[in-house]
Design a protein around this motif. Structure first.
Motif, PDB file in Angstrom:
ATOM      1  N   ARG A 156       0.810  -1.225   0.000  1.00 56.74           N
ATOM      2  CA  ARG A 156       0.000   0.000   0.000  1.00 56.74           C
ATOM      3  C   ARG A 156       0.842   1.274   0.000  1.00 56.74           C
ATOM      4  O   ARG A 156       0.296   2.371  -0.163  1.00 56.74           O
ATOM      5  N   ILE A 157       2.177   1.163   0.211  1.00 54.46           N
ATOM      6  CA  ILE A 157       2.990   2.379   0.285  1.00 54.46           C
ATOM      7  C   ILE A 157       3.327   2.873  -1.123  1.00 54.46           C
ATOM      8  O   ILE A 157       3.200   2.139  -2.111  1.00 54.46           O
ATOM      9  N   SER A 158       3.780   4.115  -1.210  1.00 49.63           N
ATOM     10  CA  SER A 158       4.113   4.721  -2.508  1.00 49.63           C
ATOM     11  C   SER A 158       5.458   4.208  -3.019  1.00 49.63           C
ATOM     12  O   SER A 158       6.263   3.639  -2.261  1.00 49.63           O
ATOM     13  N   VAL A 159       5.691   4.440  -4.297  1.00 48.40           N
ATOM     14  CA  VAL A 159       6.977   4.063  -4.898  1.00 48.40           C
ATOM     15  C   VAL A 159       8.117   4.813  -4.215  1.00 48.40           C
ATOM     16  O   VAL A 159       9.198   4.260  -3.962  1.00 48.40           O
ATOM     17  N   GLN A 160       7.847   6.086  -3.878  1.00 48.86           N
ATOM     18  CA  GLN A 160       8.863   6.894  -3.233  1.00 48.86           C
ATOM     19  C   GLN A 160       9.250   6.311  -1.871  1.00 48.86           C
ATOM     20  O   GLN A 160      10.430   6.227  -1.532  1.00 48.86           O
ATOM     21  N   ASP A 161       8.256   5.874  -1.096  1.00 42.77           N
ATOM     22  CA  ASP A 161       8.545   5.277   0.212  1.00 42.77           C
ATOM     23  C   ASP A 161       9.277   3.946   0.063  1.00 42.77           C
ATOM     24  O   ASP A 161      10.184   3.633   0.850  1.00 42.77           O
ATOM     25  N   ALA A 162       8.891   3.161  -0.930  1.00 42.48           N
ATOM     26  CA  ALA A 162       9.564   1.884  -1.167  1.00 42.48           C
ATOM     27  C   ALA A 162      11.028   2.111  -1.540  1.00 42.48           C
ATOM     28  O   ALA A 162      11.930   1.379  -1.106  1.00 42.48           O
ATOM     29  N   HIS A 163      11.244   3.148  -2.344  1.00 43.66           N
ATOM     30  CA  HIS A 163      12.615   3.475  -2.743  1.00 43.66           C
ATOM     31  C   HIS A 163      13.444   3.899  -1.529  1.00 43.66           C
ATOM     32  O   HIS A 163      14.630   3.541  -1.417  1.00 43.66           O
ATOM     33  N   ALA A 164      12.821   4.651  -0.623  1.00 44.23           N
ATOM     34  CA  ALA A 164      13.521   5.086   0.583  1.00 44.23           C
ATOM     35  C   ALA A 164      13.915   3.885   1.451  1.00 44.23           C
ATOM     36  O   ALA A 164      15.002   3.851   2.036  1.00 44.23           O
TER      37      ALA A 164
END
Length: 300
Positions: free
Chosen positions: A250-258
């Motif tokens: 459910r998290i964003s791509v940006q959060d996954a990248h972080a």
């Protein structure tokens, strides 16, 4: 570049010492008729030859990554380590051939005080070179210096055997020279085999680190819900790592990248030998359970 220059300085010094030692042994061996001393001289000659190969190889391997070699050129050092192993095997064959010839012909060398003097000085130089290369190899994280130190280590065994043979020959056991040559030849062959085996493992991308330990560290990073397909390759001093990372779907791509960035930072902090980390992000499965990768091999 400073590392490469320091490695080259080590090789230049050892090349000079090996050249002096090999020249003295070969001249002495032919003068006294000692098959063991001649074989030891050629063994030292291969030490010097491996230094020359090393200087060439280090220059090539120091080149930065390019379009055709995106992972750099460090494996050139490994290839040269294989060459050293082959040289050791060739040395072993020469030692055995000369020893068998001396046994069948029942020849005995001429033993003089000069023989003992040159061999003892040669042994002292070999021990210095071996210790020096091991120290610098570990300090500079150079596979080649450590492999070359192993080659010099075999030279120490040969020289000790030759000196023992000289004492026995002087005591009246005239075939001791050839017998010692055969015994030392077996030790030299084993050393060459071990160097070739370890180098080939690197060239075929054998596992370099403990994947279970990597998984445990990754699972400690906040936001990670699972990891699998962990793979490592390279050398003990320069490891390339890739893995699959599971995160909340459910998290964003940006959060996954972080999260992936935090995993990379954590791994490099824990394992300074890791050169690069490639992370493949996957959405987790709420019904799945997290397990460590099966059949993990420890190489670190």
């Amino acid at each position: 570049m400073e590392r490469i220059q320091r490695i080259k300085r080590v090789l230049y010094l050892t090349l000079l010492l090996n050249s002096i030692v090999s020249g003295a042994k070969i001249i002495l061996g032919y003068k006294t008729g000692s098959v063991a001393i001649i074989s030891d001289g050629f063994h030292s000659f291969y030490d010097g030859l491996s230094n020359v190969i090393g200087l060439i190889g280090i220059t090539i391997s120091s080149s930065p990554p390019d379009e055709k070699h995106p992972y750099g050129h460090r494996k050139f050092e490994t290839i040269l380590s294989v060459c050293i192993g082959i040289l050791i095997i060739l040395t072993c064959i020469e030692i055995i051939k000369r020893s068998i010839r001396a046994l069948t012909e029942k020849t005995a060398p001429e033993i003089t005080a000069l023989s003992f003097g040159i061999m003892i000085v040669s042994l002292a130089i070999n021990i210095f070179v071996n210790r020096y290369e091991i120290k610098k190899g570990r300090e500079l994280k150079s596979e080649f210096l450590l492999a070359d130190a192993g080659h010099t280590g075999s030279d120490i065994l040969v020289t000790i055997g030759v000196i023992a043979g000289l004492f026995l020959t002087k005591a009246g056991l005239h075939q001791a020279d050839a017998i010692i040559g055969l015994i030392v030849g077996a030790f030299v062959a084993r050393l060459g085999y071990n160097i070739i085996r370890s180098s080939v493992d690197i060239l075929v991308d054998a596992v370099q680190m403990d994947t279970e330990r990597i998984c445990r560290i990754v699972m400690e990073v906040k936001g990670v819900t699972g990891c699998h397909d962990i793979r490592t390759r390279g050398t003990k001093e320069c490891v390339f790592l890739d893995l699959h990372l599971e995160v909340d779907r459910r998290i964003s791509v940006q959060d996954a990248h972080a999260i992936a960035d935090r995993v990379e930072e954590r791994l490099k902090e824990e394992f300074p030998v890791i050169k690069d980390v490639v992370v493949h992000i996957e959405p987790d499965n709420e019904s799945s359970t997290i397990t460590l990768p099966p059949n993990s091999k420890s190489g670190y």
